[in-house]
Write an enzyme that holds these catalytic residues in place. Structure first.
Site, mmCIF file in Angstrom:
data_model
loop_
_atom_site.group_PDB
_atom_site.id
_atom_site.type_symbol
_atom_site.label_atom_id
_atom_site.label_comp_id
_atom_site.label_asym_id
_atom_site.label_seq_id
_atom_site.Cartn_x
_atom_site.Cartn_y
_atom_site.Cartn_z
ATOM 1 N N ASP A 173 -14.656 -15.998 -7.974
ATOM 2 C CA ASP A 173 -14.163 -14.646 -8.213
ATOM 3 C C ASP A 173 -13.436 -14.654 -9.549
ATOM 4 O OD1 ASP A 173 -14.977 -14.051 -5.642
ATOM 5 O OD2 ASP A 173 -13.013 -13.401 -4.926
ATOM 6 N N HIS A 216 -17.344 -22.678 -6.066
ATOM 7 C CA HIS A 216 -18.553 -22.982 -5.303
ATOM 8 C C HIS A 216 -19.707 -23.331 -6.233
ATOM 9 C CE1 HIS A 216 -17.065 -21.460 -1.302
ATOM 10 N NE2 HIS A 216 -16.128 -21.020 -2.130
ATOM 11 N N SER A 261 -7.249 -20.955 -13.129
ATOM 12 C CA SER A 261 -7.593 -21.118 -14.530
ATOM 13 C C SER A 261 -8.969 -20.575 -14.851
ATOM 14 C CB SER A 261 -7.483 -22.597 -14.900
ATOM 15 O OG SER A 261 -7.676 -22.792 -16.267
#
Length: 284
Positions: free
Chosen positions: A88, A145, A248
């Site tokens: 995200d 992921h 980050s």
């Protein structure tokens, strides 16, 4: 105010000491104080706790436990695509690698060799390939992921600075992503080699992978490398591969002719893990 002037204080701040302190505080189990801090953070950044596997703020023992919270099953459905978005966040930059140069921001680029810690042979596999730089804000889900199936080959820890990684810093600090501390993960895929780099930043307490656990600290100040040739560590598309403890940026490298990006992608656009990042060129 110019971007370079705006980031000047970051050159002067004791970023390493601040990061160590932040890591200790984020890992502390301080009862009601921890709960109050998390409630403030959720309100300040608009974190959507409704999609968390555990939405009860008071149940988190430490800020780190909250920050790396898993999502409810089905919260991020996977698109029908060859390559999925791994996080995200927001798109910082993406596109073609110009020989060995990765575009950072107007007036700034850096080399693939610098990003991966000086290994020219590894970097050479991505000449004229593709890259994507994705930024995770404080409100985002901070697990990372896999965009595609991959077999783990190497992991390289590269010491470095700890500048923040917001858009202003990207415009104001030359070679930012090849300058900050980072963990370079190298995989073999059906499309060839693939690199997923976790980039550290100010107050990023640590970075971790699912096969190793926490990579940093310690911060020894030297390049460290792990090889997995004798192990069969295979991660499938969509599997969790790592996480940030105080988040980050990730930078991905793909070889030439491996990936055609989603035509809907554009810099600064919001993205979610599991969305289509692109397809093999023959399917684009």
């Amino acid at each position: 105010m110019s971007d370079r002037l705006a980031v000047l204080p970051q050159y002067l701040l004791p970023k390493q000491a601040l990061t160590v302190l932040a890591g200790k505080l984020a890992g502390a189990e301080a009862g009601s104080l921890t709960t109050r801090v998390i409630r403030w953070f959720v309100g300040r950044y608009g974190v959507n706790m409704a999609e968390a596997a555990n939405p009860e703020i008071a149940s988190y023992k430490s800020f780190n436990e909250f920050f790396t919270r898993p999502l409810q099953a089905g919260a991020r459905p996977f698109a029908e695509a060859d390559f999925l978005c791994p996080v995200d966040g927001a798109i910082s930059q993406f596109g073609a690698i110009e020989r060995d140069q990765i575009f950072q921001a107007k007036g700034h680029s850096y080399s693939t060799t610098a990003l991966v810690g000086g290994d020219r042979k590894l970097a050479g596999q991505f000449e004229n390939g593709s890259f994507a730089t994705l930024y995770l804000s404080p409100r985002d889900y901070h697990r990372i992921h896999m965009p595609c199936d991959g077999k783990l080959v190497r992991m390289i820890y590269v010491p470095g600075a700890l500048f923040s990684v917001n858009p202003t810093t990207a415009r104001g600090v030359p070679g930012l992503f090849a300058r900050n501390e980072r963990v370079v993960c190298v995989f073999e895929t059906e499309a060839g080699p693939f690199v997923l780099t976790l980039v550290g930043a100010t107050i990023v307490g640590s970075m971790a992978t699912v096969w190793h656990g926490v990579v940093n600290p310690p911060r020894a100040g030297v390049v460290r490398e792990w090889r997995y040739d004798e192990q069969n560590i295979v991660l499938r598309k969509g599997d969790e591969m790592g996480r940030f403890l105080l988040g980050s940026t990730v930078v991905m490298l793909f070889p030439k002719n491996a990936l055609a990006f989603n035509p809907a992608w554009q810099p600064a656009a919001a993205i979610r893990m599991g969305e289509a990042m692109g397809n093999a060129p023959d399917r684009a």
